[in-house]
Design a protein around this motif. Structure first.
Motif, PDB file in Angstrom:
ATOM      1  N   GLU A   1       0.697  -1.195   0.049  1.00  0.00           N
ATOM      2  CA  GLU A   1       0.028   0.279   0.025  1.00  0.00           C
ATOM      3  C   GLU A   1       0.857   1.208  -0.033  1.00  0.00           C
ATOM      4  N   LEU A   2       1.931   1.072   0.573  1.00  0.00           N
ATOM      5  CA  LEU A   2       2.840   2.470   0.927  1.00  0.00           C
ATOM      6  C   LEU A   2       3.650   2.666  -0.603  1.00  0.00           C
ATOM      7  N   GLU A   3       3.963   1.452  -1.197  1.00  0.00           N
ATOM      8  CA  GLU A   3       4.597   1.736  -2.285  1.00  0.00           C
ATOM      9  C   GLU A   3       3.760   1.931  -3.532  1.00  0.00           C
ATOM     10  N   ALA A   4       2.431   1.686  -3.252  1.00  0.00           N
ATOM     11  CA  ALA A   4       1.714   2.206  -4.412  1.00  0.00           C
ATOM     12  C   ALA A   4       1.154   3.510  -4.227  1.00  0.00           C
ATOM     13  N   LYS A   5       1.163   4.103  -3.176  1.00  0.00           N
ATOM     14  CA  LYS A   5       1.009   5.513  -2.791  1.00  0.00           C
ATOM     15  C   LYS A   5       2.329   6.136  -3.199  1.00  0.00           C
ATOM     16  N   ILE A   6       3.432   5.803  -3.078  1.00  0.00           N
ATOM     17  CA  ILE A   6       4.699   6.408  -3.693  1.00  0.00           C
ATOM     18  C   ILE A   6       4.707   6.400  -5.237  1.00  0.00           C
ATOM     19  N   GLU A   7       4.503   5.355  -5.847  1.00  0.00           N
ATOM     20  CA  GLU A   7       4.134   5.475  -7.247  1.00  0.00           C
ATOM     21  C   GLU A   7       3.136   6.387  -7.651  1.00  0.00           C
ATOM     22  N   GLU A   8       1.960   6.593  -6.852  1.00  0.00           N
ATOM     23  CA  GLU A   8       1.041   7.304  -7.415  1.00  0.00           C
ATOM     24  C   GLU A   8       1.625   9.011  -7.214  1.00  0.00           C
ATOM     25  N   LEU A   9       2.308   9.169  -6.166  1.00  0.00           N
ATOM     26  CA  LEU A   9       2.868  10.459  -6.006  1.00  0.00           C
ATOM     27  C   LEU A   9       3.926  10.793  -7.134  1.00  0.00           C
ATOM     28  N   ARG A  10       4.506   9.865  -7.441  1.00  0.00           N
ATOM     29  CA  ARG A  10       5.633  10.057  -8.573  1.00  0.00           C
ATOM     30  C   ARG A  10       5.005  10.516 -10.093  1.00  0.00           C
ATOM     31  N   GLN A  11       3.980   9.820 -10.395  1.00  0.00           N
ATOM     32  CA  GLN A  11       3.246   9.958 -11.493  1.00  0.00           C
ATOM     33  C   GLN A  11       2.612  11.256 -11.420  1.00  0.00           C
TER      34      GLN A  11
ATOM     35  N   ALA B   1       8.258  15.331  -3.449  1.00  0.00           N
ATOM     36  CA  ALA B   1       9.523  14.930  -3.372  1.00  0.00           C
ATOM     37  C   ALA B   1       9.792  14.512  -2.041  1.00  0.00           C
ATOM     38  N   ASP B   2       9.428  15.252  -0.969  1.00  0.00           N
ATOM     39  CA  ASP B   2       9.734  15.306   0.426  1.00  0.00           C
ATOM     40  C   ASP B   2       8.699  14.185   0.719  1.00  0.00           C
ATOM     41  N   GLU B   3       7.771  14.133   0.361  1.00  0.00           N
ATOM     42  CA  GLU B   3       6.478  13.102   0.954  1.00  0.00           C
ATOM     43  C   GLU B   3       6.729  11.789   0.488  1.00  0.00           C
ATOM     44  N   VAL B   4       7.497  11.631  -0.975  1.00  0.00           N
ATOM     45  CA  VAL B   4       7.998  10.442  -1.481  1.00  0.00           C
ATOM     46  C   VAL B   4       9.176   9.775  -0.750  1.00  0.00           C
ATOM     47  N   ALA B   5       9.916  10.859  -0.301  1.00  0.00           N
ATOM     48  CA  ALA B   5      11.084  10.251   0.729  1.00  0.00           C
ATOM     49  C   ALA B   5      10.710  10.181   2.070  1.00  0.00           C
ATOM     50  N   ARG B   6       9.848  10.416   2.544  1.00  0.00           N
ATOM     51  CA  ARG B   6       9.344  10.050   3.798  1.00  0.00           C
ATOM     52  C   ARG B   6       8.571   8.720   3.786  1.00  0.00           C
ATOM     53  N   LEU B   7       7.729   8.704   2.713  1.00  0.00           N
ATOM     54  CA  LEU B   7       6.980   7.296   2.586  1.00  0.00           C
ATOM     55  C   LEU B   7       7.966   6.268   2.386  1.00  0.00           C
ATOM     56  N   SER B   8       8.803   6.511   1.309  1.00  0.00           N
ATOM     57  CA  SER B   8       9.992   5.434   0.984  1.00  0.00           C
ATOM     58  C   SER B   8      10.453   4.866   2.189  1.00  0.00           C
ATOM     59  N   SER B   9      10.890   5.789   3.121  1.00  0.00           N
ATOM     60  CA  SER B   9      11.882   5.563   4.355  1.00  0.00           C
ATOM     61  C   SER B   9      10.827   4.631   5.152  1.00  0.00           C
ATOM     62  N   LYS B  10       9.471   5.126   5.123  1.00  0.00           N
ATOM     63  CA  LYS B  10       8.403   4.312   6.213  1.00  0.00           C
ATOM     64  C   LYS B  10       8.432   2.926   5.587  1.00  0.00           C
ATOM     65  N   ALA B  11       8.123   2.656   4.170  1.00  0.00           N
ATOM     66  CA  ALA B  11       8.248   1.358   3.496  1.00  0.00           C
ATOM     67  C   ALA B  11       9.354   0.457   3.830  1.00  0.00           C
ATOM     68  N   ASP B  12      10.567   1.196   3.735  1.00  0.00           N
ATOM     69  CA  ASP B  12      11.695   0.253   3.858  1.00  0.00           C
ATOM     70  C   ASP B  12      11.864  -0.136   5.383  1.00  0.00           C
ATOM     71  N   SER B  13      11.430   0.655   6.263  1.00  0.00           N
ATOM     72  CA  SER B  13      11.616   0.486   7.709  1.00  0.00           C
ATOM     73  C   SER B  13      10.731  -0.742   8.003  1.00  0.00           C
ATOM     74  N   GLN B  14       9.356  -0.592   7.460  1.00  0.00           N
ATOM     75  CA  GLN B  14       8.480  -1.662   7.631  1.00  0.00           C
ATOM     76  C   GLN B  14       8.907  -3.011   7.102  1.00  0.00           C
ATOM     77  N   LEU B  15       9.375  -2.741   5.921  1.00  0.00           N
ATOM     78  CA  LEU B  15       9.734  -4.157   5.121  1.00  0.00           C
ATOM     79  C   LEU B  15      10.977  -4.904   6.014  1.00  0.00           C
ATOM     80  N   ARG B  16      11.879  -4.099   6.523  1.00  0.00           N
ATOM     81  CA  ARG B  16      13.023  -4.762   7.068  1.00  0.00           C
ATOM     82  C   ARG B  16      12.685  -5.273   8.531  1.00  0.00           C
ATOM     83  N   GLY B  17      11.547  -4.614   9.029  1.00  0.00           N
ATOM     84  CA  GLY B  17      10.774  -5.141  10.345  1.00  0.00           C
ATOM     85  C   GLY B  17      10.195  -6.437  10.196  1.00  0.00           C
ATOM     86  N   ILE B  18       9.467  -6.430   9.143  1.00  0.00           N
ATOM     87  CA  ILE B  18       8.902  -7.866   8.712  1.00  0.00           C
ATOM     88  C   ILE B  18       9.710  -9.019   8.451  1.00  0.00           C
ATOM     89  N   TYR B  19      10.600  -8.702   7.606  1.00  0.00           N
ATOM     90  CA  TYR B  19      11.701  -9.774   7.319  1.00  0.00           C
ATOM     91  C   TYR B  19      12.648 -10.201   8.474  1.00  0.00           C
TER      92      TYR B  19
END
Length: 317
Positions: free
Chosen positions: A13-23, A33-51
């Motif tokens: 869901e986060l990465e879909a939102k990031i892609e939507e903002l980029r488009q 750009a700031d919002e994309v960076a914030r969401l990307s950081s959040k998605a990366d953190s969530q993914l690392r936590g899951i794995y």
């Protein structure tokens, strides 16, 4: 399009939102750009936590991920001047098992792998990585060829198990698997086996009775699939997550039990998200395992292999 596993849905869901903002963003639009960076950081953190805390059943799903590096991807990335060899010289060529000669970081080697395929067409071609007797007989033939030419053997295993069809049984599936294990144990050259995805039942060990057995961090290795175990014990395949937990199928559990030798680290979010990094790490691990074995005489290599697997059956008294 990236395929997400069930437990990755928050990240999806986060990465879909990031892609939507980029488009939507215009060039140089700072707020976006700031919002994309914030969401990307959040998605990366969530993914690392899951794995960082995957359950055995979640690791099973990762091991089966369609975008995970397959045997042919490994061969393409790690083996130079690869020459494929085909056929068992008795019945047919089984595309579920691929093999041939090439060079691994300067060393001539013989490579064998179980190939699942990457899309519908190739999965059907390779029978979803489920080999028939002619596949295991091909592997045996190639191992014997490696012995004659003094070539170290590298195997890359990714199979849910040997093909269970009646025609495979009629052509001697069990005998072919047993002969494959025998060929591994009798090889007069170093044999490094790596479980890169699923290591299912005798279909896996027929290529994995090596001097060193490596395993990707999120791969699985078991005598039967979690679904198969659940169907037998509870008559309900929906109990597969419970079976996966009880069977100790993860690399971490198998290393503690002494059934594998090394765990090959994956990128923090799985080999399927960063295959180039995962393959480079695998190459380093295989090289590290192979080097100490290169100077050993055939009898010493066979004795080490025999003692290694006999020790697995010993009980501490």
């Amino acid at each position: 399009m990236r395929q997400y596993l069930d437990f990755e849905k928050p990240v999806a869901e986060l990465e879909a939102k990031i892609e939507e903002l980029r488009q939507m963003a215009s060039p140089g639009e700072l707020n976006i750009a700031d919002e994309v960076a914030r969401l990307s950081s959040k998605a990366d953190s969530q993914l690392r936590g899951i794995y960082a805390k995957l359950s055995p059943w979640q690791k099973t799903q990762v091991a089966r991920h369609a975008e995970r590096p397959k045997a042919l991807s490994v061969i393409k990335a790690l083996i130079e001047d690869f020459i494929p060899l085909a056929g068992d010289r008795a019945f047919a060529d089984d595309a579920a098992i691929v093999g041939g000669m090439g060079k691994f970081r300067g060393h001539p080697v013989l490579v064998i792998g179980t190939e699942k395929g990457t899309d519908t067409e190739t999965r059907i071609k390779h029978n979803f990585g489920m080999a028939k007797p002619e596949g295991y007989r091909k592997a045996k033939r190639l191992m014997e060829l490696a012995g004659r030419f003094n070539l170290p053997i590298l195997t890359f295993v990714d199979t849910s198990g040997a093909f269970p069809g009646i025609e495979a049984e009629a052509r001697g599936q069990a005998e072919a698997i047993a002969r494959g294990i025998e060929a591994c144990l009798d090889a007069p050259v170093p044999l490094i086996a790596t479980i890169i995805g699923e290591g299912g039942s005798g279909g896996a060990i027929a290529l994995a009775a090596g001097n060193a057995v490596l395993m990707y961090e999120h791969a699985i290795y078991s005598v039967i699939s979690p679904e198969g175990c659940a169907s037998i014990l509870w008559r309900d395949s929906a109990q597969a997550p419970v079976a996966a937990e009880a069977m100790r199928i993860t690399a971490q559990d198998l290393k503690k039990l002494g059934l594998i030798d090394e765990i090959v680290p994956e990128p923090l979010d799985g080999a399927h998200r960063a295959p180039e990094t995962a393959l480079a790490t695998l190459g380093d691990a295989v090289e590290k395992a192979l080097k100490p074995l290169l100077g050993l005489p055939p009898e010493a290599l066979k004795a080490k292999r025999r003692d290694k697997f006999l020790a697995m059956g010993k009980l501490a008294l």
